[in-house]
Design a protein around this motif. Sequence first.
Motif, PDB file in Angstrom:
ATOM      1  N   LYS A 252      18.941  -9.232  -2.860  1.00 56.72           N
ATOM      2  CA  LYS A 252      17.671  -8.595  -3.238  1.00 56.72           C
ATOM      3  C   LYS A 252      17.866  -7.106  -3.503  1.00 56.72           C
ATOM      4  O   LYS A 252      17.268  -6.539  -4.419  1.00 56.72           O
ATOM      5  CB  LYS A 252      16.628  -8.800  -2.135  1.00 56.72           C
ATOM      6  N   ASN A 318       3.918  -7.216  -7.818  1.00 55.97           N
ATOM      7  CA  ASN A 318       4.741  -7.925  -8.798  1.00 55.97           C
ATOM      8  C   ASN A 318       3.987  -8.193 -10.098  1.00 55.97           C
ATOM      9  O   ASN A 318       4.526  -8.017 -11.191  1.00 55.97           O
ATOM     10  CB  ASN A 318       5.227  -9.250  -8.214  1.00 55.97           C
ATOM     11  N   THR A 365      12.595  -2.080  -2.679  1.00 60.69           N
ATOM     12  CA  THR A 365      14.014  -2.413  -2.476  1.00 60.69           C
ATOM     13  C   THR A 365      14.497  -1.907  -1.127  1.00 60.69           C
ATOM     14  O   THR A 365      15.266  -2.588  -0.436  1.00 60.69           O
ATOM     15  CB  THR A 365      14.877  -1.817  -3.607  1.00 60.69           C
ATOM     16  N   TYR A 422      12.607  -9.146 -13.785  1.00 62.90           N
ATOM     17  CA  TYR A 422      12.839  -8.890 -12.356  1.00 62.90           C
ATOM     18  C   TYR A 422      11.564  -9.141 -11.552  1.00 62.90           C
ATOM     19  O   TYR A 422      11.583  -9.835 -10.531  1.00 62.90           O
ATOM     20  CB  TYR A 422      13.340  -7.458 -12.172  1.00 62.90           C
ATOM     21  N   LYS A 426      10.689 -12.118  -8.904  1.00 62.13           N
ATOM     22  CA  LYS A 426      10.309 -11.692  -7.554  1.00 62.13           C
ATOM     23  C   LYS A 426       8.984 -12.348  -7.160  1.00 62.13           C
ATOM     24  O   LYS A 426       8.821 -12.817  -6.026  1.00 62.13           O
ATOM     25  CB  LYS A 426      10.198 -10.167  -7.509  1.00 62.13           C
ATOM     26  N   GLU A 429       9.678 -16.073  -6.479  1.00 59.64           N
ATOM     27  CA  GLU A 429      10.382 -16.277  -5.215  1.00 59.64           C
ATOM     28  C   GLU A 429       9.430 -16.177  -4.034  1.00 59.64           C
ATOM     29  O   GLU A 429       9.496 -16.977  -3.091  1.00 59.64           O
ATOM     30  CB  GLU A 429      11.509 -15.251  -5.075  1.00 59.64           C
ATOM     31  N   GLU A 430       8.538 -15.196  -4.075  1.00 56.17           N
ATOM     32  CA  GLU A 430       7.601 -15.025  -2.971  1.00 56.17           C
ATOM     33  C   GLU A 430       6.583 -16.161  -2.941  1.00 56.17           C
ATOM     34  O   GLU A 430       6.183 -16.618  -1.868  1.00 56.17           O
ATOM     35  CB  GLU A 430       6.894 -13.672  -3.086  1.00 56.17           C
TER      36      GLU A 430
END
Length: 441
Positions: A252, A318, A365, A422, A426, A429-430
């Motif tokens: 990540k 996001n 990050t 990106y 992200k 994925e969440e």
Amino acid sequence: MKWIQYDNGYLNQTPIFQFILLSCLFPLWGAAASLNDVLITQFKSVFDLSDFASALVQSAFYGGYFLISIPASMVIKKTTYKAAILCGLIFYIVGCSLFFPASHMATYTMFLAAVFAIAIGLGFLETASNTYSTMLGPEKYSTLRLNISQTFYPIGAAAGILLGKYLIFEEGDSMAAQLAAKTAAEAHAYRLDMLMNTLEPYRVLIIVLLCVLALFAFTKYPACKPAAKTEQAKEHVPGIGETLRYLVGNLKFKKGILAEFLYVGMQVAVWSFTIRLALTMDASINERMAANFMVISYACFFAGKFIANFLLARFSTNKVLLAYSVIGALMVLYIAFVPSFTAVYMAVALSVLMGPCWATIYGETLKTVEKKYTETAGAILVMSIIGGAIVPAVQGYVSDLTGSMQFSFLVNFFCFAYVGYYFCKKNQEESHAGLTPAPKQ
């Protein structure tokens, strides 16, 4: 104000004066960065450079950031954030001072050396200040604090452009037009005069920096360092080798690094060549007039910061950044392919979308990293701005290769596209992990 520091380094409340003073450092590197946009245009005519060679101003600038970030993190680790900031201010002053011998030597490489020296100081400042801003208060507001601090950046950026516009650029025809009308001897004398103009903004910066240095030196700041609870814990403070191995294995973190690299490269490239784009699209305007478009760009960037803070406080990070990236990519296509002066206006408007990217990618990050690795992780994130050294040079090369400054903006499309990808991944994925991306508090 009495603050309490927790074991993880965060505070129970934000010390307001210290936070404001820290945030006032952000426009200082904004001014230096925006002056580079003026220098690129000035040096291209004065030294008769290609677009690729003129972009080496940014390569020297962001190359300095890249090389100093790890040493700066080591200074922070062994001392304090404040000590690193004081070191950065001193190097910044030295770098500005080097413009004076550079102007007398009248060589492009010496100016690049001066720009590199300034970047050494800014590497210290930004490595310390970005992470320090996230730490200077409650942990749940860390990314929001950094976004607020970053809101000060465009004030300095606009100030740098205004200094360049009125102290470096002159009235009358463009430099290229004036040089074309002069004899070889007259052109040489004119170029030397133009080089002397580059000193004036740096005189102003030196005075401001000396005042900030004094004020910062006498202000008390919390350490904001994670506390080791036992002697045994102190013995296991990770070294640089262990830290780098951990970060290399953190997927990540690596994805965030690449996104930051491409975003910074895109931002710097767009701003580096906006003045040149305006001069190319309308030969009747001069450099001082074209600089107005950068002033408006930074005003858009400033407004974009507030818009972003509003959106990020209410919607998924996001999704907001994904929407920004899609819109930005479409705008870049317009800049590259629409053969009208409206492409310049679109390049200016693009700055509205740049507001949240750096601070949000940085803060999010950094959250993927264990606290004991924070200083080095923050430094490596700052190192990712080496994208500002590479992407503008690539765009300059494309401009030289194709003979079209306008078409060269297409390079930035691919940067925006990856940043969008990106944040899309992200978000997915969440969602798959059963997480609902929470709005900022």
